[in-house]
Design a protein around this motif. Structure first.
Motif, PDB file in Angstrom:
ATOM      1  N   GLU A   1       0.834  -1.196   0.000  1.00 37.70           N
ATOM      2  CA  GLU A   1       0.000   0.000   0.000  1.00 37.70           C
ATOM      3  C   GLU A   1       0.874   1.253   0.000  1.00 37.70           C
TER       4      GLU A   1
ATOM      5  N   GLU B   1       0.319   4.222   1.070  1.00 36.10           N
ATOM      6  CA  GLU B   1       0.342   4.938   2.338  1.00 36.10           C
ATOM      7  C   GLU B   1       1.269   4.268   3.347  1.00 36.10           C
ATOM      8  N   THR B   2       1.346   2.935   3.301  1.00 34.56           N
ATOM      9  CA  THR B   2       2.260   2.218   4.185  1.00 34.56           C
ATOM     10  C   THR B   2       3.703   2.568   3.855  1.00 34.56           C
TER      11      THR B   2
END
Length: 222
Positions: free
Chosen positions: A86, A88-89
């Protein structure tokens, strides 16, 4: 020697990663943790230089754990190894000050390349001088695009391994000894060693015995 702690909930995966690291000159695995709680305890006990950190742990998110580990060891460096893709990760990890983010699955050469960059860039910046030049900073951030011209059939990856073997050696090395460490042929090892000698990085010492003198190589002093 750079001390590495592996933090991964999968016992077999951690074992494979440990094997990769142990085959990388200049690094040693000092411990393995499979939970966040264990990782905090082992960080305090072992004082590693670098943590290979998985994100998906049974008791805590790896990115939250990273901050706890740095409470225990403020100078700790973190290399994330995870299947998490991801965006955002990845952004959270970058904001947390990681040295790299390696997505599973990966090969030994993938990890070895990141470790070699860490050793030469991050550790080199700490130890080489009191004041950093822009070229030093560029190297840390992967912006050093200068490629050294190599003999035909040689690779920059193997050249770095040869340099690492010499840096961790307690004395001079022969081409045969370097070949044995890296799993290459003696002829190939000597080609890299002679290249480094011609470049001015190495000093050659002759060891006399029966027959032709043996060429032995050692890094030049500062």
């Amino acid at each position: 020697m750079i001390k590495v702690l592996i933090v991964d909930d999968d016992f077999m995966v951690a074992k494979v990663h440990a094997g990769f690291i142990q085959r990388t000159p200049g690094f040693e695995v000092v411990g393995v943790a499979h939970t966040g709680t264990q990782a905090v305890l082992e960080t305090g006990r072992l004082s590693p230089d670098l943590v290979l950190l998985d994100i998906h742990l049974p008791d805590i998110n790896g990115l939250d754990l990273m901050h706890r580990l740095r409470d225990v060891a403020p100078e700790l460096d973190v290399l994330v190894i995870s299947a998490a893709r991801e965006v955002e990760t990845v952004r959270r990890a970058l904001r947390g000050g990681i040295v790299h983010y390696l997505i599973k699955p990966f090969s030994q050469s993938d990890l070895q390349e990141r470790l070699e960059h860490y050793r030469s860039a991050y550790q080199g910046l700490d130890l080489a001088k009191d004041v950093a030049e822009q070229s030093d900073v560029n190297r840390v951030f992967g912006l050093d695009r200068t490629e050294r011209p190599l003999p035909k059939g040689c690779s920059i990856e193997t050249l770095k391994l040869v340099e690492a073997a010499l840096q961790t050696a307690k004395g001079d090395l022969s081409a045969a000894e370097v070949a044995e460490q890296l799993g290459t042929s003696r002829v190939s090892a000597r080609r890299y060693l002679e290249y480094l000698h011609d470049e001015g990085t190495l000093e050659v010492r002759l060891k006399y015995g029966v027959g032709r003198p043996e060429r032995r190589y050692v890094l030049k002093g500062p």
